[in-house]
Scaffold this motif. Structure first.
Motif: not given
Length: 133
Positions: A65-76
């Motif tokens: 799998a090629k991860i295109l976006d992995f966005i995590v809220r800063p407090d997590f």
């Protein structure tokens, strides 16, 4: 997934992407969310109803799998969230062995990682609701 959910995901991505996307990308992100939901390559993590992470990927082969976006809220961030998401991905796609990241910020960097490296250690933290579309 309805239009409101697509827009909620797009809002989250724009607000938490550390400048990789701008508000003008909102429509494109919402469209990508819908397309990836249709292909089953979108994962959204919620805590108390709020989105705390979004991951979208392309399956290049059944084992990669090629991860295109992995966005995590800063407090997590730094709370083993990625590890828990990869564990769920491995359960959903047992053949998955390697992952790579497409980083808009560092477009020329490319490296494969063994998925086992990410899920090897024990995961900690509270239970979060993960929706695998």
């Amino acid at each position: 997934m309805n239009l409101n959910e697509c827009n909620e995901i797009a809002d989250f991505v724009v607000d938490n992407c550390d400048g990789l996307y701008s508000p003008s990308d909102h429509i494109q992100i919402a469209l990508y969310a819908k397309i990836h939901q249709d292909f089953g390559t979108l994962m959204v993590v919620r805590d108390k109803g709020d989105i705390v992470a979004v991951c979208r990927w392309n399956m290049l082969t059944p084992t990669h799998a090629k991860i295109l976006d992995f966005i995590v809220r800063p407090d997590f961030r730094h709370k083993f969230l990625a590890k828990n998401m990869f564990i769920k991905a491995k359960r959903a796609m047992p053949q998955l062995e390697t992952i790579s990241f497409q980083r808009k910020k560092y477009a020329m960097r490319y490296r494969n990682y063994l998925l086992e490296r990410w899920i090897k250690e024990k995961s900690h933290g509270r239970k979060l609701q993960t929706t695998n579309y």
